[in-house]
Design a protein around this motif. Structure first.
Motif, PDB file in Angstrom:
ATOM      1  N   VAL A 285       0.837  -1.203   0.000  1.00  0.00           N
ATOM      2  CA  VAL A 285       0.000   0.000   0.000  1.00  0.00           C
ATOM      3  C   VAL A 285       0.874   1.256   0.000  1.00  0.00           C
ATOM      4  O   VAL A 285       0.605   2.217  -0.732  1.00  0.00           O
ATOM      5  CB  VAL A 285      -0.945  -0.004   1.218  1.00  0.00           C
ATOM      6  CG1 VAL A 285      -1.673   1.327   1.345  1.00  0.00           C
ATOM      7  CG2 VAL A 285      -1.966  -1.131   1.086  1.00  0.00           C
ATOM      8  N   ALA A 286       1.938   1.245   0.815  1.00  0.00           N
ATOM      9  CA  ALA A 286       2.823   2.410   0.877  1.00  0.00           C
ATOM     10  C   ALA A 286       3.508   2.655  -0.465  1.00  0.00           C
ATOM     11  O   ALA A 286       3.603   3.802  -0.933  1.00  0.00           O
ATOM     12  CB  ALA A 286       3.868   2.208   1.968  1.00  0.00           C
ATOM     13  N   GLY A 287       3.980   1.583  -1.096  1.00  0.00           N
ATOM     14  CA  GLY A 287       4.648   1.733  -2.386  1.00  0.00           C
ATOM     15  C   GLY A 287       3.730   2.275  -3.456  1.00  0.00           C
ATOM     16  O   GLY A 287       4.101   3.179  -4.214  1.00  0.00           O
ATOM     17  N   LEU A 288       2.491   1.753  -3.533  1.00  0.00           N
ATOM     18  CA  LEU A 288       1.543   2.231  -4.538  1.00  0.00           C
ATOM     19  C   LEU A 288       1.110   3.663  -4.247  1.00  0.00           C
ATOM     20  O   LEU A 288       0.923   4.467  -5.177  1.00  0.00           O
ATOM     21  CB  LEU A 288       0.325   1.306  -4.580  1.00  0.00           C
ATOM     22  CG  LEU A 288       0.598  -0.119  -5.078  1.00  0.00           C
ATOM     23  CD1 LEU A 288      -0.666  -0.956  -5.023  1.00  0.00           C
ATOM     24  CD2 LEU A 288       1.176  -0.116  -6.483  1.00  0.00           C
ATOM     25  N   ALA A 289       0.953   3.997  -2.968  1.00  0.00           N
ATOM     26  CA  ALA A 289       0.581   5.368  -2.616  1.00  0.00           C
ATOM     27  C   ALA A 289       1.677   6.355  -3.020  1.00  0.00           C
ATOM     28  O   ALA A 289       1.396   7.452  -3.531  1.00  0.00           O
ATOM     29  CB  ALA A 289       0.300   5.468  -1.118  1.00  0.00           C
ATOM     30  N   LEU A 290       2.926   5.974  -2.813  1.00  0.00           N
ATOM     31  CA  LEU A 290       4.031   6.844  -3.202  1.00  0.00           C
ATOM     32  C   LEU A 290       4.104   6.989  -4.718  1.00  0.00           C
ATOM     33  O   LEU A 290       4.372   8.077  -5.241  1.00  0.00           O
ATOM     34  CB  LEU A 290       5.358   6.291  -2.667  1.00  0.00           C
ATOM     35  CG  LEU A 290       5.587   6.427  -1.160  1.00  0.00           C
ATOM     36  CD1 LEU A 290       6.803   5.632  -0.733  1.00  0.00           C
ATOM     37  CD2 LEU A 290       5.760   7.898  -0.780  1.00  0.00           C
ATOM     38  N   ARG A 291       3.856   5.911  -5.448  1.00  0.00           N
ATOM     39  CA  ARG A 291       3.945   5.942  -6.906  1.00  0.00           C
ATOM     40  C   ARG A 291       2.858   6.810  -7.533  1.00  0.00           C
ATOM     41  O   ARG A 291       3.125   7.594  -8.445  1.00  0.00           O
ATOM     42  CB  ARG A 291       3.851   4.516  -7.476  1.00  0.00           C
ATOM     43  CG  ARG A 291       5.150   3.752  -7.436  1.00  0.00           C
ATOM     44  CD  ARG A 291       4.954   2.297  -7.803  1.00  0.00           C
ATOM     45  NE  ARG A 291       4.569   2.109  -9.192  1.00  0.00           N
ATOM     46  CZ  ARG A 291       5.415   2.077 -10.225  1.00  0.00           C
ATOM     47  NH1 ARG A 291       6.709   2.285 -10.010  1.00  0.00           N
ATOM     48  NH2 ARG A 291       4.990   1.869 -11.456  1.00  0.00           N
ATOM     49  N   TYR A 292       1.617   6.650  -7.049  1.00  0.00           N
ATOM     50  CA  TYR A 292       0.494   7.237  -7.778  1.00  0.00           C
ATOM     51  C   TYR A 292      -0.204   8.385  -7.047  1.00  0.00           C
ATOM     52  O   TYR A 292      -0.849   9.208  -7.682  1.00  0.00           O
ATOM     53  CB  TYR A 292      -0.533   6.148  -8.101  1.00  0.00           C
ATOM     54  CG  TYR A 292       0.056   5.073  -8.974  1.00  0.00           C
ATOM     55  CD1 TYR A 292       0.446   5.346 -10.282  1.00  0.00           C
ATOM     56  CD2 TYR A 292       0.260   3.784  -8.488  1.00  0.00           C
ATOM     57  CE1 TYR A 292       1.007   4.362 -11.091  1.00  0.00           C
ATOM     58  CE2 TYR A 292       0.816   2.798  -9.289  1.00  0.00           C
ATOM     59  CZ  TYR A 292       1.187   3.095 -10.586  1.00  0.00           C
ATOM     60  OH  TYR A 292       1.746   2.135 -11.379  1.00  0.00           O
ATOM     61  N   LEU A 293      -0.097   8.451  -5.737  1.00  0.00           N
ATOM     62  CA  LEU A 293      -0.734   9.550  -5.009  1.00  0.00           C
ATOM     63  C   LEU A 293       0.267  10.654  -4.692  1.00  0.00           C
ATOM     64  O   LEU A 293      -0.016  11.837  -4.889  1.00  0.00           O
ATOM     65  CB  LEU A 293      -1.376   9.026  -3.720  1.00  0.00           C
ATOM     66  CG  LEU A 293      -2.546   8.041  -3.912  1.00  0.00           C
ATOM     67  CD1 LEU A 293      -3.089   7.596  -2.554  1.00  0.00           C
ATOM     68  CD2 LEU A 293      -3.653   8.666  -4.757  1.00  0.00           C
ATOM     69  N   ALA A 294       1.441  10.269  -4.199  1.00  0.00           N
ATOM     70  CA  ALA A 294       2.460  11.264  -3.867  1.00  0.00           C
ATOM     71  C   ALA A 294       3.314  11.650  -5.078  1.00  0.00           C
ATOM     72  O   ALA A 294       4.162  12.531  -4.967  1.00  0.00           O
ATOM     73  CB  ALA A 294       3.366  10.732  -2.754  1.00  0.00           C
ATOM     74  N   LYS A 295       3.107  10.972  -6.220  1.00  0.00           N
ATOM     75  CA  LYS A 295       3.858  11.255  -7.446  1.00  0.00           C
ATOM     76  C   LYS A 295       5.369  11.101  -7.226  1.00  0.00           C
ATOM     77  O   LYS A 295       6.171  11.906  -7.689  1.00  0.00           O
ATOM     78  CB  LYS A 295       3.550  12.670  -7.953  1.00  0.00           C
ATOM     79  CG  LYS A 295       2.073  12.958  -8.158  1.00  0.00           C
ATOM     80  CD  LYS A 295       1.432  12.010  -9.138  1.00  0.00           C
ATOM     81  CE  LYS A 295      -0.049  12.342  -9.354  1.00  0.00           C
ATOM     82  NZ  LYS A 295      -0.726  11.372 -10.256  1.00  0.00           N
ATOM     83  N   MET A 296       5.738  10.068  -6.486  1.00  0.00           N
ATOM     84  CA  MET A 296       7.149   9.759  -6.239  1.00  0.00           C
ATOM     85  C   MET A 296       7.412   8.326  -6.720  1.00  0.00           C
ATOM     86  O   MET A 296       7.582   7.403  -5.916  1.00  0.00           O
ATOM     87  CB  MET A 296       7.470   9.909  -4.750  1.00  0.00           C
ATOM     88  CG  MET A 296       7.152  11.293  -4.188  1.00  0.00           C
ATOM     89  SD  MET A 296       7.297  11.386  -2.388  1.00  0.00           S
ATOM     90  CE  MET A 296       9.070  11.189  -2.180  1.00  0.00           C
TER      91      MET A 296
END
Length: 211
Positions: A18-29
């Motif tokens: 969840v953290a990895g996907l959130a960083l990729r697509y929500l935080a744009k990182m």
């Protein structure tokens, strides 16, 4: 301790996912998100090391060590597949990417099920191999009947999954009326969306699952 570590590894798997996907697509990182996702195998390595140490310290092999071996096998076979599958859906819902195709119908569905069975076979092979290594390590000094039992359980699971895949081969699900046309339109739309979103060249590539 082994049981607690298995639970911690399973929770950690989903937390990192969840953290990895959130960083990729929500935080744009995307690069940091990909790095977090690549940390997934470390938990299985820790579980394997701790299980080995536990046996080395004189613990009698029992069901906990069997579960640990099969858990490692499952994550080897299905862990990366799960990450890719969820990454594809996250890209579709959060970044405007193409919708991942479904499992399909007819022969395509049968092929899909046999591919999944190959993953189950890999999981069983890894688990059986780790259990056999534990049996050789313990030798005649301890009771290995529990480990032998888990090896048989892994074979039964692979056999049951083979019957499921065979069922899809003999009785493949048929596409509902209009599904093929809708699927082609969706694929064309997805291709256009992929072309429009193709400018993000700095995003690390995670291949999409072949479902």
């Amino acid at each position: 301790m082994i049981v607690a570590l298995i639970i911690a590894c399973e929770i950690g798997f989903w937390v990192l996912l969840v953290a990895g996907l959130a960083l990729r697509y929500l935080a744009k990182m995307p690069r940091l998100g990909a790095a977090v996702l690549l940390c997934e195998p470390l938990m299985e390595l820790v579980l394997l090391v701790v299980t080995t140490i536990d046996l080395r310290n004189g613990a009698q092999p029992d069901w906990k060590h069997g579960v640990a071996a099969l858990y490692v096998g499952y994550t080897v076979a299905y862990g990366h597949y799960t990450v890719k599958w969820l990454d594809g859906h996250a890209a579709h819902r959060l970044a405007g990417g193409p919708k991942p195709p479904g499992a399909g119908y007819g022969r395509a569905r049968a092929v899909h099920e046999w591919k999944l069975w190959l993953r189950t076979l890999l999981a069983a092979a890894v688990g059986i191999g780790l259990l056999q290594a534990a049996i050789w390590y313990v030798g005649d000094a301890g009771d290995i009947s529990s480990l032998r039992g888990w090896q048989a359980a892994a074979l039964r699971v692979a056999g049951i999954h083979a019957l499921v895949a065979l069922g899809y081969t003999v009785w493949p699900p048929k596409a509902p009326k209009g599904a093929e046309g809708a699927g082609a339109a969706e694929a064309a739309k997805g291709t256009e969306g992929a072309a429009g979103a193709g400018g993000a060249g700095d995003e690390p590539a995670l291949s999409r699952p072949g479902r």
